[in-house]
Write a protein that holds these residues in place. Structure first.
Motif, mmCIF file in Angstrom:
data_model
loop_
_atom_site.group_PDB
_atom_site.id
_atom_site.type_symbol
_atom_site.label_atom_id
_atom_site.label_comp_id
_atom_site.label_asym_id
_atom_site.label_seq_id
_atom_site.Cartn_x
_atom_site.Cartn_y
_atom_site.Cartn_z
ATOM 1 N N GLN A 95 14.729 -9.850 0.127
ATOM 2 C CA GLN A 95 14.424 -11.047 -0.647
ATOM 3 C C GLN A 95 13.074 -10.943 -1.356
ATOM 4 O OE1 GLN A 95 14.662 -14.080 2.345
ATOM 5 N NE2 GLN A 95 16.826 -14.457 1.977
ATOM 6 N N ASN A 96 12.220 -10.045 -0.907
ATOM 7 C CA ASN A 96 10.865 -9.955 -1.452
ATOM 8 C C ASN A 96 10.588 -8.653 -2.192
ATOM 9 O OD1 ASN A 96 9.318 -12.459 -0.495
ATOM 10 N ND2 ASN A 96 10.482 -11.825 1.298
ATOM 11 N N ILE A 97 11.625 -7.924 -2.559
ATOM 12 C CA ILE A 97 11.448 -6.669 -3.290
ATOM 13 C C ILE A 97 10.688 -6.899 -4.589
ATOM 14 C CG2 ILE A 97 12.683 -4.900 -4.609
ATOM 15 C CD1 ILE A 97 14.783 -4.889 -2.412
ATOM 16 N N GLY A 98 11.084 -7.909 -5.320
ATOM 17 C CA GLY A 98 10.440 -8.197 -6.601
ATOM 18 C C GLY A 98 8.965 -8.503 -6.455
ATOM 19 N N LEU A 99 8.612 -9.261 -5.441
ATOM 20 C CA LEU A 99 7.214 -9.597 -5.190
ATOM 21 C C LEU A 99 6.397 -8.344 -4.922
ATOM 22 C CD1 LEU A 99 4.928 -11.651 -4.551
ATOM 23 C CD2 LEU A 99 5.757 -11.605 -2.184
ATOM 24 N N VAL A 100 6.892 -7.495 -4.053
ATOM 25 C CA VAL A 100 6.176 -6.265 -3.711
ATOM 26 C C VAL A 100 6.013 -5.373 -4.939
ATOM 27 C CG1 VAL A 100 6.278 -4.135 -2.346
ATOM 28 C CG2 VAL A 100 6.871 -6.322 -1.285
ATOM 29 N N LYS A 101 7.081 -5.204 -5.705
ATOM 30 C CA LYS A 101 7.012 -4.339 -6.885
ATOM 31 C C LYS A 101 6.063 -4.899 -7.936
ATOM 32 C CE LYS A 101 11.411 -1.949 -6.547
ATOM 33 N NZ LYS A 101 12.702 -1.679 -7.203
ATOM 34 N N ASN A 102 6.117 -6.203 -8.167
ATOM 35 C CA ASN A 102 5.215 -6.806 -9.158
ATOM 36 C C ASN A 102 3.753 -6.650 -8.761
ATOM 37 O OD1 ASN A 102 7.130 -7.612 -11.014
ATOM 38 N ND2 ASN A 102 7.419 -9.616 -10.081
ATOM 39 N N LEU A 103 3.453 -6.875 -7.506
ATOM 40 C CA LEU A 103 2.067 -6.715 -7.047
ATOM 41 C C LEU A 103 1.625 -5.260 -7.109
ATOM 42 C CD1 LEU A 103 1.980 -9.201 -4.064
ATOM 43 C CD2 LEU A 103 0.768 -9.406 -6.244
ATOM 44 N N ALA A 104 2.522 -4.349 -6.769
ATOM 45 C CA ALA A 104 2.184 -2.925 -6.836
ATOM 46 C C ALA A 104 1.879 -2.519 -8.276
ATOM 47 C CB ALA A 104 3.320 -2.082 -6.265
ATOM 48 N N MET A 105 2.679 -2.971 -9.222
ATOM 49 C CA MET A 105 2.456 -2.617 -10.620
ATOM 50 C C MET A 105 1.161 -3.232 -11.150
ATOM 51 S SD MET A 105 4.625 -0.558 -11.471
ATOM 52 C CE MET A 105 5.691 0.118 -10.245
ATOM 53 N N LYS A 106 0.812 -4.396 -10.631
ATOM 54 C CA LYS A 106 -0.428 -5.053 -11.051
ATOM 55 C C LYS A 106 -1.644 -4.202 -10.684
ATOM 56 C CE LYS A 106 -3.009 -9.331 -10.416
ATOM 57 N NZ LYS A 106 -3.011 -10.640 -9.764
ATOM 58 N N TYR A 107 -1.573 -3.541 -9.533
ATOM 59 C CA TYR A 107 -2.707 -2.759 -9.048
ATOM 60 C C TYR A 107 -2.538 -1.256 -9.271
ATOM 61 C CZ TYR A 107 -4.229 -7.102 -7.023
ATOM 62 O OH TYR A 107 -4.631 -8.400 -6.871
ATOM 63 N N ALA A 108 -1.494 -0.846 -9.968
ATOM 64 C CA ALA A 108 -1.249 0.579 -10.217
ATOM 65 C C ALA A 108 -2.075 1.050 -11.411
ATOM 66 C CB ALA A 108 0.233 0.828 -10.456
ATOM 67 N N GLY B 104 -5.549 3.684 -12.506
ATOM 68 C CA GLY B 104 -6.407 4.772 -12.035
ATOM 69 C C GLY B 104 -5.639 5.831 -11.277
ATOM 70 N N SER B 105 -6.129 6.170 -10.128
ATOM 71 C CA SER B 105 -5.581 7.286 -9.375
ATOM 72 C C SER B 105 -4.470 6.892 -8.408
ATOM 73 C CB SER B 105 -6.708 7.979 -8.598
ATOM 74 O OG SER B 105 -7.266 7.072 -7.672
ATOM 75 N N TYR B 106 -4.065 5.629 -8.378
ATOM 76 C CA TYR B 106 -3.015 5.192 -7.456
ATOM 77 C C TYR B 106 -1.643 5.311 -8.104
ATOM 78 C CZ TYR B 106 -6.833 3.200 -4.762
ATOM 79 O OH TYR B 106 -7.980 3.032 -4.049
ATOM 80 N N GLU B 107 -0.731 5.930 -7.409
ATOM 81 C CA GLU B 107 0.645 6.065 -7.883
ATOM 82 C C GLU B 107 1.412 4.786 -7.539
ATOM 83 O OE1 GLU B 107 2.134 8.540 -9.568
ATOM 84 O OE2 GLU B 107 0.201 9.559 -9.701
ATOM 85 N N PRO B 108 2.213 4.282 -8.472
ATOM 86 C CA PRO B 108 2.975 3.055 -8.200
ATOM 87 C C PRO B 108 3.882 3.177 -6.973
ATOM 88 C CG PRO B 108 3.059 3.590 -10.527
ATOM 89 C CD PRO B 108 2.370 4.737 -9.836
ATOM 90 N N GLU B 109 4.498 4.343 -6.780
ATOM 91 C CA GLU B 109 5.391 4.518 -5.629
ATOM 92 C C GLU B 109 4.632 4.380 -4.310
ATOM 93 O OE1 GLU B 109 5.162 6.906 -8.090
ATOM 94 O OE2 GLU B 109 6.926 6.287 -9.218
ATOM 95 N N ASP B 110 3.410 4.909 -4.278
ATOM 96 C CA ASP B 110 2.588 4.792 -3.072
ATOM 97 C C ASP B 110 2.238 3.334 -2.797
ATOM 98 O OD1 ASP B 110 2.644 7.541 -2.799
ATOM 99 O OD2 ASP B 110 0.696 7.834 -3.782
ATOM 100 N N LEU B 111 1.881 2.608 -3.845
ATOM 101 C CA LEU B 111 1.529 1.200 -3.674
ATOM 102 C C LEU B 111 2.735 0.376 -3.235
ATOM 103 C CD1 LEU B 111 -0.821 0.667 -6.730
ATOM 104 C CD2 LEU B 111 -1.469 0.850 -4.332
#
Length: 73
Positions: free
Chosen positions: A34-47, A49-56
């Motif tokens: 139910q929270n996949i979208g939330l996690v992905k949106n937040l990860a993309m927001k902070y992706a 510099g040197s952070y990979e989106p998949e890691d986040l």
């Protein structure tokens, strides 16, 4: 782990959290799905510099699972 967001009543979410904390893996999976979208949106927001989106995204899911385990009603 893909799907369309379906709103869930607050009481149903609390019930799922309680079941997940009592060892019901299926309830935990439902909450995570139910929270996949939330996690992905937040990860993309902070992706940046040197952070990979998949890691986040992985870290985000770990944080979500820990939040489920530690949530207190």
């Amino acid at each position: 782990m893909t799907g369309k967001y379906v709103p869930v009543a607050k009481e149903d979410t609390y019930k799922l959290i309680n079941e997940a904390q009592n060892g019901n893996q299926q309830a935990k999976e439902i909450i995570v799905n139910q929270n996949i979208g939330l996690v992905k949106n937040l990860a993309m927001k902070y992706a940046v510099g040197s952070y990979e989106p998949e890691d986040l995204i992985q870290v985000g899911f770990l944080g979500l699972v820990k939040a489920i385990d530690r949530y207190r009603l």
